[in-house]
Scaffold this motif. Structure first.
Motif, PDB file in Angstrom:
ATOM      1  N   PRO A  54      53.444  51.172  31.781  1.00 31.46           N
ATOM      2  CA  PRO A  54      52.740  50.497  32.863  1.00 31.46           C
ATOM      3  C   PRO A  54      51.864  50.817  34.202  1.00 31.46           C
ATOM      4  O   PRO A  54      51.504  50.178  34.783  1.00 31.46           O
ATOM      5  N   HIS A  55      51.384  52.016  33.987  1.00 31.47           N
ATOM      6  CA  HIS A  55      50.414  52.714  34.616  1.00 31.47           C
ATOM      7  C   HIS A  55      49.157  52.661  33.827  1.00 31.47           C
ATOM      8  O   HIS A  55      49.031  52.241  32.722  1.00 31.47           O
ATOM      9  N   LEU A  56      47.952  52.738  34.577  1.00 32.17           N
ATOM     10  CA  LEU A  56      46.755  52.770  33.592  1.00 32.17           C
ATOM     11  C   LEU A  56      46.576  53.884  32.775  1.00 32.17           C
ATOM     12  O   LEU A  56      46.144  53.571  31.736  1.00 32.17           O
ATOM     13  N   LEU A  57      47.374  55.043  32.868  1.00 26.64           N
ATOM     14  CA  LEU A  57      47.490  55.965  31.863  1.00 26.64           C
ATOM     15  C   LEU A  57      48.866  56.076  30.970  1.00 26.64           C
ATOM     16  O   LEU A  57      49.236  56.984  30.582  1.00 26.64           O
ATOM     17  N   GLY A  58      49.259  54.783  31.161  1.00 28.33           N
ATOM     18  CA  GLY A  58      50.333  54.598  30.024  1.00 28.33           C
ATOM     19  C   GLY A  58      51.675  54.848  31.147  1.00 28.33           C
ATOM     20  O   GLY A  58      51.911  54.402  32.202  1.00 28.33           O
TER      21      GLY A  58
ATOM     22  N   GLN B 237      52.202  57.727  32.548  1.00 25.03           N
ATOM     23  CA  GLN B 237      51.994  58.762  33.746  1.00 25.03           C
ATOM     24  C   GLN B 237      51.175  58.321  34.983  1.00 25.03           C
ATOM     25  O   GLN B 237      50.329  57.505  34.706  1.00 25.03           O
ATOM     26  N   PHE B 238      51.822  58.171  36.123  1.00 24.70           N
ATOM     27  CA  PHE B 238      51.384  57.709  37.313  1.00 24.70           C
ATOM     28  C   PHE B 238      50.019  58.642  37.406  1.00 24.70           C
ATOM     29  O   PHE B 238      50.205  59.977  36.974  1.00 24.70           O
ATOM     30  N   SER B 239      49.013  58.319  38.130  1.00 22.83           N
ATOM     31  CA  SER B 239      47.903  59.105  38.672  1.00 22.83           C
ATOM     32  C   SER B 239      47.220  58.524  39.500  1.00 22.83           C
ATOM     33  O   SER B 239      47.665  57.190  40.120  1.00 22.83           O
ATOM     34  N   GLY B 240      46.294  59.045  40.383  1.00 20.12           N
ATOM     35  CA  GLY B 240      45.619  58.729  41.523  1.00 20.12           C
ATOM     36  C   GLY B 240      44.792  57.370  41.352  1.00 20.12           C
ATOM     37  O   GLY B 240      44.414  56.513  42.142  1.00 20.12           O
ATOM     38  N   ALA B 241      44.427  57.015  39.803  1.00 28.09           N
ATOM     39  CA  ALA B 241      43.631  55.919  39.591  1.00 28.09           C
ATOM     40  C   ALA B 241      44.537  54.584  39.824  1.00 28.09           C
ATOM     41  O   ALA B 241      44.191  53.432  40.104  1.00 28.09           O
ATOM     42  N   ASP B 242      45.929  54.804  39.819  1.00 20.75           N
ATOM     43  CA  ASP B 242      46.816  53.814  40.084  1.00 20.75           C
ATOM     44  C   ASP B 242      46.973  53.398  41.615  1.00 20.75           C
ATOM     45  O   ASP B 242      47.024  52.217  42.279  1.00 20.75           O
ATOM     46  N   LEU B 243      46.643  54.479  42.367  1.00 22.05           N
ATOM     47  CA  LEU B 243      46.431  54.385  43.866  1.00 22.05           C
ATOM     48  C   LEU B 243      45.120  53.490  44.388  1.00 22.05           C
ATOM     49  O   LEU B 243      45.171  52.650  44.985  1.00 22.05           O
ATOM     50  N   LEU B 244      44.126  53.871  43.427  1.00 18.43           N
ATOM     51  CA  LEU B 244      43.102  53.198  43.654  1.00 18.43           C
ATOM     52  C   LEU B 244      42.909  51.845  43.231  1.00 18.43           C
ATOM     53  O   LEU B 244      42.651  51.019  44.179  1.00 18.43           O
ATOM     54  N   LEU B 245      43.676  51.483  42.230  1.00 20.38           N
ATOM     55  CA  LEU B 245      43.649  50.057  41.953  1.00 20.38           C
ATOM     56  C   LEU B 245      44.649  49.371  42.666  1.00 20.38           C
ATOM     57  O   LEU B 245      44.391  48.223  42.902  1.00 20.38           O
ATOM     58  N   THR B 246      45.635  49.824  43.414  1.00 19.77           N
ATOM     59  CA  THR B 246      46.605  49.144  43.984  1.00 19.77           C
ATOM     60  C   THR B 246      45.941  48.706  45.475  1.00 19.77           C
ATOM     61  O   THR B 246      46.033  47.639  45.908  1.00 19.77           O
ATOM     62  N   MET B 247      45.078  49.877  45.929  1.00 20.12           N
ATOM     63  CA  MET B 247      44.285  49.466  47.001  1.00 20.12           C
ATOM     64  C   MET B 247      43.359  48.197  46.846  1.00 20.12           C
ATOM     65  O   MET B 247      43.506  47.397  47.574  1.00 20.12           O
ATOM     66  N   LEU B 248      42.791  48.235  45.567  1.00 25.61           N
ATOM     67  CA  LEU B 248      41.967  47.170  45.543  1.00 25.61           C
ATOM     68  C   LEU B 248      42.783  45.961  45.252  1.00 25.61           C
ATOM     69  O   LEU B 248      42.130  44.850  45.607  1.00 25.61           O
ATOM     70  N   MET B 249      43.780  45.849  44.512  1.00 27.88           N
ATOM     71  CA  MET B 249      44.655  44.722  44.652  1.00 27.88           C
ATOM     72  C   MET B 249      45.053  44.271  45.893  1.00 27.88           C
ATOM     73  O   MET B 249      45.069  42.892  46.240  1.00 27.88           O
ATOM     74  N   ARG B 250      45.485  45.186  46.821  1.00 29.51           N
ATOM     75  CA  ARG B 250      45.554  44.817  48.343  1.00 29.51           C
ATOM     76  C   ARG B 250      44.587  43.892  48.837  1.00 29.51           C
ATOM     77  O   ARG B 250      44.980  42.794  49.479  1.00 29.51           O
TER      78      ARG B 250
ATOM     79  N   LEU C  84      46.208  57.927  51.045  1.00 32.90           N
ATOM     80  CA  LEU C  84      47.167  58.070  49.986  1.00 32.90           C
ATOM     81  C   LEU C  84      47.242  59.241  49.291  1.00 32.90           C
ATOM     82  O   LEU C  84      48.299  60.233  49.037  1.00 32.90           O
ATOM     83  N   ALA C  85      45.914  59.989  48.775  1.00 38.70           N
ATOM     84  CA  ALA C  85      45.896  61.098  47.956  1.00 38.70           C
ATOM     85  C   ALA C  85      46.318  62.297  48.908  1.00 38.70           C
ATOM     86  O   ALA C  85      46.910  63.220  48.332  1.00 38.70           O
TER      87      ALA C  85
ATOM     88  N   VAL D 206      53.867  51.228  42.965  1.00 45.27           N
ATOM     89  CA  VAL D 206      52.977  51.984  43.766  1.00 45.27           C
ATOM     90  C   VAL D 206      53.432  51.956  45.256  1.00 45.27           C
ATOM     91  O   VAL D 206      53.541  52.858  46.001  1.00 45.27           O
ATOM     92  N   ARG D 207      53.930  50.704  45.580  1.00 50.54           N
ATOM     93  CA  ARG D 207      54.391  50.498  46.958  1.00 50.54           C
ATOM     94  C   ARG D 207      55.820  51.067  47.136  1.00 50.54           C
ATOM     95  O   ARG D 207      55.934  51.061  48.328  1.00 50.54           O
ATOM     96  N   ALA D 208      56.303  51.308  45.996  1.00 45.29           N
ATOM     97  CA  ALA D 208      57.629  52.032  46.361  1.00 45.29           C
ATOM     98  C   ALA D 208      57.601  53.587  46.525  1.00 45.29           C
ATOM     99  O   ALA D 208      58.485  54.326  46.962  1.00 45.29           O
ATOM    100  N   ARG D 209      56.392  54.289  46.394  1.00 44.74           N
ATOM    101  CA  ARG D 209      56.177  55.441  46.304  1.00 44.74           C
ATOM    102  C   ARG D 209      56.215  55.791  48.040  1.00 44.74           C
ATOM    103  O   ARG D 209      55.848  55.176  48.698  1.00 44.74           O
TER     104      ARG D 209
END
Length: 206
Positions: free
Chosen positions: A147-151, A153-166, A17-18, A188-191
Motif C-alpha cells: 500500500p506504500h510506494l515501497l510496499g 514499508q512506510f517511508s518519507g517518500a509517502d510523505l512527499l507523495l501525500t503532500m503533492l496529492m494534497r 513532517l520529516a 499518511v493522514r492518520a499518522r
C-alpha cells in the motif's frame, strides 16, 4: 537544532513532517508569501530563489524540499524515513523521490502560477493531463505493489507523495479520486506527524 523557514501547506510541508517524524528539535520561522516576505532581502540572503523551504542545518541554510527530506532521513535513521543504506529498498526510495520531484512539482508550479507561461485553456488542459498521467502511473503501482510506494514499508517518500496529492485537492480531478492513492493518503493522514503539523501550521483543508 534546526531552523525551518516555512509557509503553511507549501513545499516546506514535507520537511516539517520529516522533522516531526524524527522527533528532532527545531525552530519555525513563518515566511508570509502573501505579504511578499520571500522577497525580503534578509530572506533572500538565506534562499536566493525566494522560495520555501529553507532549512538551516548546522548554521548553513539549505533549500529544495526533496533534498532536505533525503538529508533528514540520513541524519535521523532511527526515524525510519528511508530503508537502510545498501539495501534494495534504499535505491527504490531515491528513485521515487526523484520521480515525484521531477514529474509532479514542475507541472504543479505551472498549474498554480500560470503566468509563468502563455496561459490558454489548451495549455492548462495539457498541464492537467500531465499531472493526471502521474496519478495513473502511481495508481497502477500502488494497486499491485502497495500500500506504500515501497510496499509494506512506510517511508518519507509517502510523505512527499501525500503532500503533492494534497496540492491537487481543488483540481477538477483530485488525486484522491484514484482509489489506491486515496488509501495511501488516508494512511499518511492518520499518522501523528500529519495531525501535529495541522495543529502547528493552522491548516484546515486536507
Amino acid at each position: 537544532m534546526y531552523t525551518l523557514y516555512y509557509a503553511p501547506g507549501a513545499a516546506s510541508m514535507v520537511v516539517h513532517l520529516a522533522l516531526l517524524e524524527a522527533g528532532a528539535p527545531y525552530d519555525l520561522r513563518l515566511v508570509d508569501l502573501d505579504a511578499g516576505a520571500q522577497r525580503d532581502p534578509a530572506y533572500l540572503a538565506l534562499n536566493p530563489h525566494g522560495v520555501v523551504p529553507t532549512l538551516v542545518v548546522d548554521g548553513r541554510p539549505l533549500g529544495e524540499s526533496s533534498a532536505l527530506l533525503m538529508l533528514l532521513a540520513e541524519r535521523h535513521p532511527e526515524a525510519g524515513l528511508a530503508p537502510a543504506p545498501g539495501t534494495p529498498g534504499r535505491g527504490a526510495w531515491y528513485a521515487w523521490i526523484a520521480y515525484l520531484a521531477s514529474t509532479l512539482m514542475p507541472p504543479f508550479r505551472l498549474w498554480f502560477y500560470p503566468q509563468d507561461l502563455h496561459d490558454t485553456p489548451d495549455v492548462r488542459a495539457a498541464v492537467q493531463r500531465r499531472i493526471e498521467g502521474v496519478w495513473d502511473h502511481l495508481q497502477a503501482h500502488l494497486a499491485t505493489q502497495g500500500p506504500h510506494l515501497l510496499g509494506e514499508q512506510f517511508s518519507g517518500a509517502d510523505l512527499l507523495l501525500t503532500m503533492l496529492m494534497r496540492w491537487s485537492r481543488n483540481m477538477p480531478r483530485p488525486a484522491t479520486q484514484w482509489p489506491a492513492l486515496a488509501q495511501l493518503a488516508d494512511r499518511v493522514r492518520a499518522r501523528p506527524s500529519w495531525r501535529r503539523l495541522y495543529e502547528i501550521e493552522g491548516l484546515r483543508e486536507w
